[in-house]
Design a protein around this motif. Structure first.
Motif, mmCIF file in Angstrom:
data_model
loop_
_atom_site.group_PDB
_atom_site.id
_atom_site.type_symbol
_atom_site.label_atom_id
_atom_site.label_comp_id
_atom_site.label_asym_id
_atom_site.label_seq_id
_atom_site.Cartn_x
_atom_site.Cartn_y
_atom_site.Cartn_z
ATOM 1 N N PHE A 149 0.838 -1.195 0.000
ATOM 2 C CA PHE A 149 0.000 0.000 0.000
ATOM 3 C C PHE A 149 0.874 1.246 0.000
ATOM 4 C CE2 PHE A 149 -2.787 -3.068 2.191
ATOM 5 C CZ PHE A 149 -3.952 -2.928 1.442
ATOM 6 N N ASN A 150 0.452 2.265 -0.743
ATOM 7 C CA ASN A 150 1.073 3.572 -0.635
ATOM 8 C C ASN A 150 0.604 4.228 0.666
ATOM 9 O OD1 ASN A 150 1.228 6.620 -1.009
ATOM 10 N ND2 ASN A 150 2.296 5.934 -2.844
ATOM 11 N N LYS A 151 1.520 4.849 1.391
ATOM 12 C CA LYS A 151 1.165 5.446 2.672
ATOM 13 C C LYS A 151 0.094 6.529 2.547
ATOM 14 C CE LYS A 151 4.689 5.024 6.243
ATOM 15 N NZ LYS A 151 5.721 5.738 7.016
ATOM 16 N N ASN A 152 0.080 7.236 1.419
ATOM 17 C CA ASN A 152 -0.888 8.314 1.246
ATOM 18 C C ASN A 152 -2.310 7.809 1.067
ATOM 19 O OD1 ASN A 152 1.112 10.311 1.378
ATOM 20 N ND2 ASN A 152 1.551 10.161 -0.813
ATOM 21 N N SER A 153 -2.452 6.530 0.769
ATOM 22 C CA SER A 153 -3.800 5.979 0.562
ATOM 23 C C SER A 153 -4.010 4.718 1.394
ATOM 24 C CB SER A 153 -4.019 5.671 -0.920
ATOM 25 O OG SER A 153 -3.038 4.762 -1.396
ATOM 26 N N LEU A 154 -3.426 4.704 2.583
ATOM 27 C CA LEU A 154 -3.581 3.526 3.453
ATOM 28 C C LEU A 154 -5.037 3.324 3.832
ATOM 29 C CD1 LEU A 154 -0.720 3.467 6.126
ATOM 30 C CD2 LEU A 154 -1.192 1.785 4.353
ATOM 31 N N PRO A 155 -5.551 2.106 3.701
ATOM 32 C CA PRO A 155 -6.900 1.835 4.198
ATOM 33 C C PRO A 155 -6.971 2.075 5.704
ATOM 34 C CG PRO A 155 -6.103 0.036 2.827
ATOM 35 C CD PRO A 155 -4.941 0.927 3.088
ATOM 36 N N PHE A 156 -8.128 2.487 6.155
ATOM 37 C CA PHE A 156 -8.317 2.767 7.573
ATOM 38 C C PHE A 156 -7.966 1.550 8.424
ATOM 39 C CE2 PHE A 156 -11.333 2.822 11.241
ATOM 40 C CZ PHE A 156 -10.737 3.859 11.935
ATOM 41 N N GLY A 157 -8.310 0.365 7.936
ATOM 42 C CA GLY A 157 -8.040 -0.848 8.697
ATOM 43 C C GLY A 157 -6.571 -1.071 8.951
ATOM 44 N N ILE A 158 -5.723 -0.761 7.957
ATOM 45 C CA ILE A 158 -4.287 -0.933 8.130
ATOM 46 C C ILE A 158 -3.732 0.147 9.055
ATOM 47 C CG2 ILE A 158 -2.059 -0.982 6.961
ATOM 48 C CD1 ILE A 158 -3.782 -3.442 6.478
ATOM 49 N N LYS A 159 -4.221 1.364 8.939
ATOM 50 C CA LYS A 159 -3.769 2.449 9.826
ATOM 51 C C LYS A 159 -3.949 2.069 11.289
ATOM 52 C CE LYS A 159 -4.789 6.344 6.737
ATOM 53 N NZ LYS A 159 -5.648 7.532 6.530
ATOM 54 N N HIS A 179 -8.150 -7.839 7.264
ATOM 55 C CA HIS A 179 -8.847 -8.538 6.185
ATOM 56 C C HIS A 179 -9.844 -7.631 5.475
ATOM 57 C CE1 HIS A 179 -7.145 -11.976 8.327
ATOM 58 N NE2 HIS A 179 -7.223 -12.593 7.179
ATOM 59 N N TYR A 180 -10.487 -6.726 6.214
ATOM 60 C CA TYR A 180 -11.367 -5.758 5.560
ATOM 61 C C TYR A 180 -10.603 -4.926 4.537
ATOM 62 C CZ TYR A 180 -15.519 -6.172 8.624
ATOM 63 O OH TYR A 180 -16.651 -6.599 9.275
ATOM 64 N N SER A 181 -9.315 -4.690 4.784
ATOM 65 C CA SER A 181 -8.500 -3.876 3.884
ATOM 66 C C SER A 181 -8.007 -4.649 2.669
ATOM 67 C CB SER A 181 -7.284 -3.320 4.642
ATOM 68 O OG SER A 181 -7.689 -2.508 5.722
ATOM 69 N N LEU A 182 -8.189 -5.960 2.675
ATOM 70 C CA LEU A 182 -7.653 -6.812 1.613
ATOM 71 C C LEU A 182 -8.716 -7.485 0.758
ATOM 72 C CD1 LEU A 182 -4.849 -8.649 3.651
ATOM 73 C CD2 LEU A 182 -4.544 -6.743 2.057
ATOM 74 N N TYR A 183 -9.865 -7.797 1.337
ATOM 75 C CA TYR A 183 -10.849 -8.651 0.676
ATOM 76 C C TYR A 183 -12.196 -7.942 0.506
ATOM 77 C CZ TYR A 183 -7.708 -12.533 1.833
ATOM 78 O OH TYR A 183 -6.624 -13.366 1.940
ATOM 79 N N PRO A 184 -12.900 -8.203 -0.605
ATOM 80 C CA PRO A 184 -14.276 -7.704 -0.728
ATOM 81 C C PRO A 184 -15.218 -8.457 0.206
ATOM 82 C CG PRO A 184 -13.729 -9.094 -2.597
ATOM 83 C CD PRO A 184 -12.457 -8.928 -1.815
ATOM 84 N N TYR A 185 -14.865 -9.716 0.487
ATOM 85 C CA TYR A 185 -15.627 -10.522 1.444
ATOM 86 C C TYR A 185 -14.725 -11.633 1.953
ATOM 87 C CZ TYR A 185 -16.199 -13.027 -2.957
ATOM 88 O OH TYR A 185 -15.954 -13.640 -4.162
ATOM 89 N N PHE A 186 -14.963 -12.059 3.170
ATOM 90 C CA PHE A 186 -14.219 -13.166 3.754
ATOM 91 C C PHE A 186 -15.059 -13.758 4.871
ATOM 92 C CE2 PHE A 186 -12.988 -9.259 5.856
ATOM 93 C CZ PHE A 186 -12.981 -9.560 7.205
ATOM 94 N N ARG A 187 -14.615 -14.887 5.351
ATOM 95 C CA ARG A 187 -15.399 -15.623 6.345
ATOM 96 C C ARG A 187 -14.510 -16.068 7.497
ATOM 97 N NH1 ARG A 187 -18.489 -21.406 5.110
ATOM 98 N NH2 ARG A 187 -18.962 -21.942 7.283
ATOM 99 N N ARG A 188 -15.046 -16.006 8.688
ATOM 100 C CA ARG A 188 -14.387 -16.631 9.827
ATOM 101 C C ARG A 188 -15.463 -17.326 10.651
ATOM 102 N NH1 ARG A 188 -9.707 -14.099 13.831
ATOM 103 N NH2 ARG A 188 -9.105 -16.106 14.750
ATOM 104 N N GLY A 189 -15.341 -18.644 10.768
ATOM 105 C CA GLY A 189 -16.384 -19.404 11.448
ATOM 106 C C GLY A 189 -17.694 -19.276 10.706
ATOM 107 N N ASP A 190 -18.753 -18.946 11.436
ATOM 108 C CA ASP A 190 -20.078 -18.820 10.819
ATOM 109 C C ASP A 190 -20.451 -17.365 10.556
ATOM 110 O OD1 ASP A 190 -20.463 -17.907 13.368
ATOM 111 O OD2 ASP A 190 -22.175 -19.215 13.837
#
Length: 345
Positions: A149-159, A179-190
C-alpha cells in the motif's frame, strides 16, 4: 469497470493465524526487508557468535531470556529497555509462527507478507542496489511479501494496526481490520464479512449511504430465506425480520477519502455456505457485475430468481445512483502470496 467475484475463492480466515508488525528502523531498512524477503532484528547481534554463519534459532524462551539478560547487562542497557528488548526477541523467536502475516513500514509504503521460515541467525549483511547501507541485523525470518500500500492511501483498517512504536508487536486484535483492507468478502467461522471502498472525496449524502445500508439488510433477508421469497412477498418478509429484530448485520464506516464501509453478518440457519453464496451474489451486483463467477455454485433457475429479486431491490433503493455518487468499489487486492503455503518451510 466490471469486477469479477468468484465464490469458490472466498477466503476462510484460520482461527490460529496471528498477525505482527516488524518495523525496519523507522523505514530505513524497508527496502532491505522487501528485496531480501526477510524481517530482522538487531537486538541480539553478537550474542551467539559461537554459532555457525547460518543457524536456526530453536531455543526455549527461558534460555533466551537468560542470555538476553546477560547480554544487556554487559552492554549497560537499563532494566526498562532490557525488558522491552527481551520481550521482543522472545516474541520473534518463539511466538511468531510460519504462516503468520507480518506488516512492515517504509517511508512511502507499507507491505504485508507471509512468514515462511523459523527464526535463524545470519551474520552476512544484506545489501540492496539503491543504498550503500547494509542491514546487519542477525536475527531473521524469511518472508514472502504480498500486498503493498502507498502510505498516502492507506486503508483505515491498516492504519489502525500501526499505532505502536515498538520494533515488533502483535496485532491479533486487528485481524478483522486487516482482512477488511484486503478482501471484498471473507469468512471466519459462521460469520461473513463484507468490505467496500468509498472513493468520493466530497461529503457523503446521508440518503445514498442509507440506501446502500438498507440494500445490504435486504440482501441478508433474501439470503436467509434460502430463496423462499418473491418480489410480491418481499416487503412482508422484510418487515417481519425488522419487527422481530432478526437482522444481524452490523456496520462500521470511515468516511474520509478514501473511506470504507465494513459489514458483518451472522445468525445463519441451515446451509451456511448456501446463504453466504446468496449474500455475495447480491453484494457483487452492487458493482455492476455482468459475469458473476457463480456457474456450478448456484443453479441457473435459482440465479435467475435471485437476479430478478436483487435487481428489483436495487432499483427500489436507487443503488446505482448511490454507488456512483459515493464511488463505491469492492476491495480488490491480490492476496495470492499471503494465502499460498507452498513456500512454508
Amino acid at each position: 469497470q466490471q469486477f469479477l467475484f468468484n465464490i469458490m475463492k472466498i477466503y476462510k480466515v484460520p482461527d490460529d493465524k496471528r498477525y505482527w508488525v516488524v518495523r525496519a528502523d523507522s523505514g530505513e531498512f524497508y527496502n532491505h526487508f522487501i528485496e531480501n524477503e526477510v524481517v530482522a532484528l538487531g537486538h541480539i547481534n553478537g550474542l551467539y557468535d559461537y554459532f555457525p554463519l547460518y543457524k536456526e534459532l530453536d531455543i526455549t524462551s527461558e534460555k533466551l531470556e537468560r542470555d538476553c539478560k546477560m547480554l544487556y547487562e554487559e552492554r549497560g542497557v537499563d532494566n526498562r529497555r532490557s525488558g522491552a528488548y527481551t520481550g521482543q526477541v522472545k516474541a520473534f523467536v518463539n511466538e511468531v509462527k510460519i504462516g503468520d502475516w507480518v506488516i512492515t513500514i517504509g517511508h512511502h509504503e507499507v507491505s504485508i507478507g507471509r512468514i515462511v521460515s523459523g527464526s535463524y541467525l545470519e551474520k552476512a549483511p544484506l545489501r540492496i542496489k539503491a543504498s550503500k547501507k547494509c542491514l546487519s541485523y542477525e536475527l531473521r525470518r524469511n518472508v514472502i511479501w504480498g500486498v503493498r500500500f502507498n502510505k498516502n492511501s492507506l486503508p483505515f483498517g491498516i492504519k489502525k494496526t500501526l499505532q505502536s512504536t515498538l520494533t515488533i508487536f502483535n496485532i491479533d486484535k486487528h485481524w478483522d481490520s486487516i482482512h477488511y483492507s484486503l478482501y471484498p468478502y471473507f469468512r471466519r467461522g459462521d460469520k461473513l464479512y463484507l468490505s467496500t471502498k468509498i472513493g468520493a472525496d466530497n461529503k457523503i449524502k446521508n440518503y445514498h449511504l442509507t440506501s446502500f445500508l438498507i440494500f445490504l439488510n435486504e440482501i441478508e433477508v433474501i439470503a436467509k430465506e434460502n430463496n423462499d421469497i418473491t418480489i410480491e412477498s418481499f416487503k412482508e418478509v422484510f418487515n417481519k425480520y425488522a419487527e422481530n429484530d432478526l437482522m444481524t448485520m452490523t456496520t462500521q464506516a470511515e468516511f474520509h477519502s478514501p473511506g470504507e464501509i465494513w459489514a458483518a453478518i451472522t445468525g445463519f440457519v441451515g446451509n451456511i455456505d448456501t446463504a453466504m453464496t446468496y449474500i455475495i451474489l447480491g453484494y457483487s451486483m452492487i458493482f455492476g457485475n455482468s459475469k458473476l463467477g457463480f456457474d456450478g455454485v448456484v443453479d441457473v433457475e435459482t440465479r435467475r430468481k435471485l437476479y430478478t429479486l436483487y435487481f428489483e431491490r436495487k432499483k427500489e433503493n436507487n443503488i446505482d445512483n448511490a454507488t456512483n455518487s459515493m464511488k463505491l468499489k469492492p476491495q480488490e487486492q491480490d492476496t495470492t502470496k499471503l494465502e499460498d503455503d507452498s513456500n512454508d518451510e
